[in-house]
Each structure stands twice: as structure tokens, then as C-alpha cells.
Design a protein around this motif. Structure first.
Motif, PDB file in Angstrom:
ATOM      1  N   TYR A  26      -3.436   3.779   6.497  1.00 24.36           N
ATOM      2  CA  TYR A  26      -2.996   2.628   5.836  1.00 24.36           C
ATOM      3  C   TYR A  26      -2.971   3.386   4.336  1.00 24.36           C
ATOM      4  CZ  TYR A  26      -1.905  -0.823   2.606  1.00 24.36           C
ATOM      5  OH  TYR A  26      -2.256  -1.903   0.962  1.00 24.36           O
ATOM      6  N   HIS A  30       0.597   4.011   2.803  1.00 26.17           N
ATOM      7  CA  HIS A  30       1.442   3.260   2.026  1.00 26.17           C
ATOM      8  C   HIS A  30       2.255   3.890   0.789  1.00 26.17           C
ATOM      9  CE1 HIS A  30       0.921   0.936  -2.083  1.00 26.17           C
ATOM     10  NE2 HIS A  30       1.035  -0.168  -0.544  1.00 26.17           N
ATOM     11  N   TYR A  35       3.767  -2.050   1.551  1.00 22.57           N
ATOM     12  CA  TYR A  35       2.438  -2.445   2.055  1.00 22.57           C
ATOM     13  C   TYR A  35       1.692  -3.128   3.429  1.00 22.57           C
ATOM     14  CZ  TYR A  35       1.177  -7.177   0.720  1.00 22.57           C
ATOM     15  OH  TYR A  35       1.934  -8.908   1.212  1.00 22.57           O
ATOM     16  N   TYR A  39       0.135  -1.273   6.342  1.00 22.22           N
ATOM     17  CA  TYR A  39      -0.646  -2.053   7.433  1.00 22.22           C
ATOM     18  C   TYR A  39      -0.297  -2.303   8.763  1.00 22.22           C
ATOM     19  CZ  TYR A  39      -2.631  -6.184   8.783  1.00 22.22           C
ATOM     20  OH  TYR A  39      -3.139  -7.012   9.441  1.00 22.22           O
ATOM     21  N   VAL A  90      -4.087 -10.611  -0.767  1.00 22.64           N
ATOM     22  CA  VAL A  90      -2.991 -10.035  -2.251  1.00 22.64           C
ATOM     23  C   VAL A  90      -2.364 -10.759  -2.612  1.00 22.64           C
ATOM     24  CG1 VAL A  90      -1.322  -8.509  -2.429  1.00 22.64           C
ATOM     25  CG2 VAL A  90      -3.393  -8.508  -0.577  1.00 22.64           C
ATOM     26  N   GLU A  97      -4.355  -4.131  -3.335  1.00 29.83           N
ATOM     27  CA  GLU A  97      -3.633  -3.829  -1.986  1.00 29.83           C
ATOM     28  C   GLU A  97      -4.780  -2.859  -0.893  1.00 29.83           C
ATOM     29  OE1 GLU A  97       0.160  -2.894  -2.321  1.00 29.83           O
ATOM     30  OE2 GLU A  97       1.529  -4.842  -3.686  1.00 29.83           O
ATOM     31  N   LYS A  98      -5.257  -2.306  -1.706  1.00 32.44           N
ATOM     32  CA  LYS A  98      -5.736  -1.494  -1.439  1.00 32.44           C
ATOM     33  C   LYS A  98      -6.716  -1.870  -0.894  1.00 32.44           C
ATOM     34  CE  LYS A  98      -3.206   2.059  -3.868  1.00 32.44           C
ATOM     35  NZ  LYS A  98      -3.640   3.658  -4.807  1.00 32.44           N
TER      36      LYS A  98
END
Length: 148
Positions: A26, A30, A35, A39, A90, A97-98
Motif C-alpha cells: 500500500y 500510494h 489511496y 489499497y 478516513v 490515510e496511512k
């Protein structure tokens, strides 16, 4: 019972390795795509690895094409739980997002265990329970009227 406990521990270990693999994929993807696309692709790639780790290590069974083709179907539940969790974490909760994919993955673990066990171990799914019931029918219960 002891055998199933060993499976749960091995499933947790595989899950940790698989989650780490997913997360690294991911993070690598990314920067090059949105995102959710990163994912999704990381999820699919990690799922293939998960199939083989769970087949050989967790459940100690032989991989087959049938199991391989069914395994992604069982992961639909996992994907939905993680996807909804990711979007909520999110977009609704404002989580980074990470980090959000890891939290969503942890939430999905119990569901994934139950579903993968039913696919990868013959005789543990709903069809097996129905077969067992058919093989061991219960005698009919006497009604109150028939005992007179």
C-alpha cells in the motif's frame, strides 16, 4: 479444541505477515495512485499470498484450484469490512490515510478467520453440517398425543 487453538495462533501469525505485506505494498503504491486504488491493488496482491500461507501453514492442507478460486470469494466479506472501515476512518473520523488501513484490517480479522477456515478445511462449512445431520438423523420425538 487444541488443534483449533493452534490454527488460531498460526492464523494470527499469518495475518501479521500478510498485514505487513499489504501495508508495505500500500505504501509503495500510494504515491502513484489514489489511496483507495492503492489499497485495493495491495489487498488483491496480499490476498494471493494469504491463500498460500493459510493453506500450507495455518490449516496444513493442500492448495487446490478450487480452494484458490473460492478463497477470494470468502475475502469479499473481509474486503467489504475493511473498505467500509477505511472509508469511515478516513472520511468520517479524519484518520490518517496511512494508518487507517491497519486499523480496518484489525477489525476484519475475526471475520476472515471464520470464512477462510470454512473454505480451506473440508468438512467445516455449512454444507458439512448439513451432511452430518443427514448422516445422523435424530429419532422423531413423541408427541403428547402419541404417548396416551
Amino acid at each position: 479444541m487444541r488443534s483449533q487453538l493452534g490454527q488460531i495462533v498460526r492464523f494470527g501469525l499469518v495475518g501479521g505477515v500478510n498485514t505487513g505485506t499489504f501495508f508495505v505494498l500500500y505504501l509503495l503504491l500510494h504515491p502513484y495512485m489514489p489511496y483507495f486504488a492503492a489499497y485495493s491493488l495491495a489487498f488483491v496482491l496480499a490476498m494471493v499470498g494469504s491463500f498460500f500461507m493459510n493453506t500450507y501453514f495455518t490449516y496444513r492442507t493442500k492448495p487446490t484450484w478450487k480452494k484458490f478460486l473460492l478463497f477470494p470469494l470468502t475475502n469479499i466479506t473481509n474486503y467489504v469490512i475493511q473498505s467500509v472501515g477505511l472509508l469511515l476512518l478516513v472520511d468520517w473520523a479524519g484518520m490518517n490515510e496511512k494508518i487507517a488501513p491497519l486499523v480496518a484490517a484489525v477489525i476484519a480479522i475475526p471475520f476472515t478467520y471464520v470464512i477462510s477456515r470454512r473454505i480451506l478445511i473440508p468438512g467445516t462449512g455449512p454444507a458439512a453440517a448439513a451432511d452430518q445431520d443427514a448422516a445422523d438423523p435424530q429419532p422423531p420425538k413423541a408427541s403428547p398425543a402419541s404417548t396416551v
